[in-house]
Write a protein that holds these residues in place. Structure first.
Motif, PDB file in Angstrom:
ATOM      1  N   MET A 145       4.327   6.252  -7.235  1.00 34.61           N
ATOM      2  CA  MET A 145       3.291   6.761  -6.339  1.00 34.61           C
ATOM      3  C   MET A 145       3.817   7.850  -5.406  1.00 34.61           C
ATOM      4  O   MET A 145       3.111   8.320  -4.527  1.00 34.61           O
ATOM      5  CB  MET A 145       2.748   5.610  -5.487  1.00 34.61           C
ATOM      6  CG  MET A 145       1.893   4.628  -6.256  1.00 34.61           C
ATOM      7  SD  MET A 145       0.323   5.346  -6.738  1.00 34.61           S
ATOM      8  CE  MET A 145      -0.419   5.594  -5.123  1.00 34.61           C
ATOM      9  N   ILE A 148       1.246  11.651  -5.217  1.00 30.54           N
ATOM     10  CA  ILE A 148      -0.094  11.132  -5.524  1.00 30.54           C
ATOM     11  C   ILE A 148      -0.802  11.958  -6.587  1.00 30.54           C
ATOM     12  O   ILE A 148      -1.336  11.421  -7.562  1.00 30.54           O
ATOM     13  CB  ILE A 148      -0.957  11.074  -4.248  1.00 30.54           C
ATOM     14  CG1 ILE A 148      -0.416  10.016  -3.296  1.00 30.54           C
ATOM     15  CG2 ILE A 148      -2.406  10.765  -4.598  1.00 30.54           C
ATOM     16  CD1 ILE A 148      -0.564   8.610  -3.808  1.00 30.54           C
ATOM     17  N   THR A 193       6.157   1.361   0.164  1.00 31.23           N
ATOM     18  CA  THR A 193       5.024   2.203  -0.216  1.00 31.23           C
ATOM     19  C   THR A 193       4.578   1.920  -1.641  1.00 31.23           C
ATOM     20  O   THR A 193       3.383   1.795  -1.928  1.00 31.23           O
ATOM     21  CB  THR A 193       5.398   3.693  -0.059  1.00 31.23           C
ATOM     22  OG1 THR A 193       5.678   3.959   1.319  1.00 31.23           O
ATOM     23  CG2 THR A 193       4.259   4.587  -0.519  1.00 31.23           C
ATOM     24  N   SER A 197       1.007  -0.185  -2.820  1.00 27.48           N
ATOM     25  CA  SER A 197      -0.015   0.608  -3.501  1.00 27.48           C
ATOM     26  C   SER A 197      -0.642  -0.092  -4.693  1.00 27.48           C
ATOM     27  O   SER A 197      -1.703   0.326  -5.167  1.00 27.48           O
ATOM     28  CB  SER A 197       0.596   1.934  -3.959  1.00 27.48           C
ATOM     29  OG  SER A 197       1.541   1.708  -4.991  1.00 27.48           O
ATOM     30  N   ASP A 198      -0.003  -1.168  -5.193  1.00 24.94           N
ATOM     31  CA  ASP A 198      -0.506  -1.789  -6.413  1.00 24.94           C
ATOM     32  C   ASP A 198       0.190  -3.132  -6.592  1.00 24.94           C
ATOM     33  O   ASP A 198       1.082  -3.491  -5.823  1.00 24.94           O
ATOM     34  CB  ASP A 198      -0.230  -0.869  -7.607  1.00 24.94           C
ATOM     35  CG  ASP A 198      -1.013  -1.264  -8.845  1.00 24.94           C
ATOM     36  OD1 ASP A 198      -2.227  -0.999  -8.881  1.00 24.94           O
ATOM     37  OD2 ASP A 198      -0.422  -1.845  -9.762  1.00 24.94           O
ATOM     38  N   ARG A 302      -1.346   3.364   1.588  1.00 23.10           N
ATOM     39  CA  ARG A 302      -1.403   2.959   0.183  1.00 23.10           C
ATOM     40  C   ARG A 302      -1.990   1.548   0.049  1.00 23.10           C
ATOM     41  O   ARG A 302      -2.749   1.270  -0.878  1.00 23.10           O
ATOM     42  CB  ARG A 302      -0.010   2.996  -0.439  1.00 23.10           C
ATOM     43  CG  ARG A 302       0.691   4.339  -0.301  1.00 23.10           C
ATOM     44  CD  ARG A 302       0.000   5.456  -1.066  1.00 23.10           C
ATOM     45  NE  ARG A 302       0.640   6.724  -0.800  1.00 23.10           N
ATOM     46  CZ  ARG A 302       1.726   7.166  -1.422  1.00 23.10           C
ATOM     47  NH1 ARG A 302       2.267   6.435  -2.372  1.00 23.10           N
ATOM     48  NH2 ARG A 302       2.243   8.333  -1.117  1.00 23.10           N
ATOM     49  N   ASN A 305      -5.720   1.750   0.445  1.00 20.10           N
ATOM     50  CA  ASN A 305      -6.387   2.240  -0.753  1.00 20.10           C
ATOM     51  C   ASN A 305      -6.504   1.162  -1.824  1.00 20.10           C
ATOM     52  O   ASN A 305      -7.529   1.062  -2.497  1.00 20.10           O
ATOM     53  CB  ASN A 305      -5.627   3.452  -1.299  1.00 20.10           C
ATOM     54  CG  ASN A 305      -6.042   4.734  -0.621  1.00 20.10           C
ATOM     55  OD1 ASN A 305      -6.972   5.397  -1.060  1.00 20.10           O
ATOM     56  ND2 ASN A 305      -5.365   5.084   0.469  1.00 20.10           N
TER      57      ASN A 305
END
Length: 369
Positions: A145, A148, A193, A197-198, A302, A305
Motif C-alpha cells: 500500500m 496508493i 500502515t 489497510s487490509d 488506511r 478506509n
C-alpha cells in the motif's frame, strides 16, 4: 537487542476449546516436529468438554516442553492472555489449535530475524478450504500500500491463478514478481500502515503468522501486552497493531509456512453469521482508530478506509431482499454507525476500496453458502 539463537527459547501459545482430536494432534505434532527444538508449548484449555480435556492431558505427557493450563471458558482472548502471563521465551508466537505449521518454519524465521536484526517476522500462509481448495497468501511487496495510486491500478486488474495439483486439489494464488522471493525489512510505521489497510497486507492482523522478540514487547515491569477481552472479532488485529507499535523493525518473509484450516460447517464462515458478527467488528474498529489516530496518522487513514469499505459493503448486504426484514434493526444501526464514521475523517482522504474485486468474488463463491 541481540539474542543468541542457539540458546534462545520460543514460546508458542495455543488456546484450545473443544478442538477435534484429529486436528489437535496434528497441530501439536507440527510443533513438536519443528527442527528448532528449544521451545515452550503453552496449551491453554478454555473450558473444554471432559473428552477434550482428557485428550489434552494425554498430549501434555508426550513431551516435557508442553505446559498445560486449564481455565473457565472466557473466549480466545482470555485464553491467550493467560498464555502471555506464562511466557518465558525470548521469542513469542501463537497457534490456532486446528491448524499446523511447516517443520522448518521457526528455524527459518528466527535465523532470518537474527540476520536482519528485526523484532518481528511475518510470513505467508495457506488456507485449506472445506472443499479441498488451497489458497496461497504470499505476503510480499507486490501488493504493498506504500504507493496508493499504483496499488489501486494493480489490484483492479489482478486475477487469481488457479491450477490443479497431482492430488486433484485446486490451488489458487495471486501473480508474483521475481522480487517476491526476497525478504523485505520495513520500519514500524510502514508495518502498521500496511496491516491497518487490509486483513492480508504484510501478514495482516493475525497472531499466528508472526514471531516476536519478547524483549521488544515487554513493559518496564516486564509484562507483555494483553488482548482486549471485551472484543470477540478483530481483537487479534488490535493486539497486533498495539504490539507492532512497540517494535523498531519487521521482516516480511515470502515463504508460506502456516496452514489455516476452514473446517466443514464452521459457523464463522456462513453468510448470516458474518452479518450477525459485524456490529462487533465496528466496536473493534472504533478502538483500532482510537489507537492509531494520535501517533500513526497514515495508518489511521488506511484503517479508516478499510473500515469504510467493510461497513459500506454491509449496508448493501443488509438492503438485500433476503435479509431486509430480519435485519431491519441492524440496518438502521449500521447506517447510524456509517454516519458517525463519515464525520470522523478529514476531507479527501477516502479512496476507492483496495481489495481485488476478482479475487474477492472468487473467494466468496467458495467460502459462503
Amino acid at each position: 537487542m541481540e539474542t543468541n539463537v542457539k540458546n534462545a527459547k520460543i514460546s508458542v501459545i495455543v488456546p484450545v476449546y473443544n478442538t477435534p482430536t484429529l486436528h489437535l494432534n496434528r497441530c501439536i505434532d507440527s510443533l513438536l516436529q519443528q527442527d528448532y527444538t528449544n521451545t515452550e508449548i503453552i496449551l491453554v484449555d478454555d473450558g473444554s468438554s471432559r473428552d477434550c480435556c482428557a485428550v489434552l492431558e494425554q498430549i501434555a505427557t508426550r513431551d516435557n516442553r508442553i505446559h498445560l493450563f486449564h481455565k473457565e471458558n472466557g473466549g480466545v482472548s482470555s485464553a491467550r492472555n493467560l498464555g502471555l502471563s506464562k511466557v518465558t521465551g525470548e521469542f513469542l508466537t501463537f497457534m490456532d489449535s486446528d491448524d499446523y505449521l511447516d517443520s522448518h518454519a521457526w528455524s527459518l524465521c528466527i535465523g532470518s530475524m537474527q540476520s536482519h536484526d528485526s523484532d518481528l517476522v511475518c510470513f505467508g500462509w495457506q488456507d485449506h478450504l472445506a472443499d479441498g481448495t488451497l489458497v496461497d497468501h504470499c505476503i510480499t511487496q507486490d501488493y504493498s500500500m506504500s504507493t496508493i495510486a499504483k496499488h489501486l491500478e494493480v489490484m483492479r486488474h489482478i486475477t487469481p491463478i488457479e491450477e490443479t495439483l497431482a492430488s486433484g486439489q485446486k490451488r489458487v494464488s495471486l501473480p508474483r514478481s521475481k522480487e517476491s522471493n526476497q525478504p523485505l525489512v520495513c520500519d514500524r510505521e510502514t508495518l502498521l500502515t500496511e496491516i491497518a489497510s487490509d486483513n492480508i497486507h504484510y501478514g495482516g492482523g493475525y497472531p499466528w503468522n508472526k514471531i516476536w522478540r519478547t524483549s521488544a514487547l515487554r513493559d518496564a515491569d516486564g509484562s507483555l501486552p494483553f488482548y482486549d477481552e471485551s472484543l470477540t472479532i478483530y481483537e487479534d488485529k488490535l493486539w497486533v497493531l498495539e504490539a507492532g507499535a512497540r517494535i523498531s523493525s519487521a521482516l516480511i518473509m515470502p515463504h508460506i509456512l502456516y496452514h489455516y484450516m476452514f473446517l466443514p460447517g464452521s459457523l464463522t464462515h456462513k453468510d448470516t453469521d458474518i452479518i450477525d458478527r459485524q456490529p462487533l467488528a465496528y466496536k473493534a474498529y472504533d478502538k483500532i482508530l482510537d489507537f492509531l489516530e494520535k501517533d500513526f496518522p497514515e495508518a489511521y487513514i488506511r484503517a479508516y478506509n478499510f473500515y469504510f469499505d467493510v461497513i459500506f459493503d454491509d449496508i448493501h448486504v443488509l438492503k438485500d431482499a433476503r435479509h431486509r426484514n430480519h435485519y431491519q434493526k441492524q440496518y438502521t444501526e449500521t447506517m447510524a454507525t456509517y454516519k458517525r464514521l463519515c464525520k470522523r475523517i478529514a476531507p479527501r482522504t477516502l479512496y476507492y476500496p483496495v481489495r481485488s474485486p476478482q479475487f474477492c468474488s472468487w473467494l466468496k463463491e467458495r467460502t459462503l453458502p
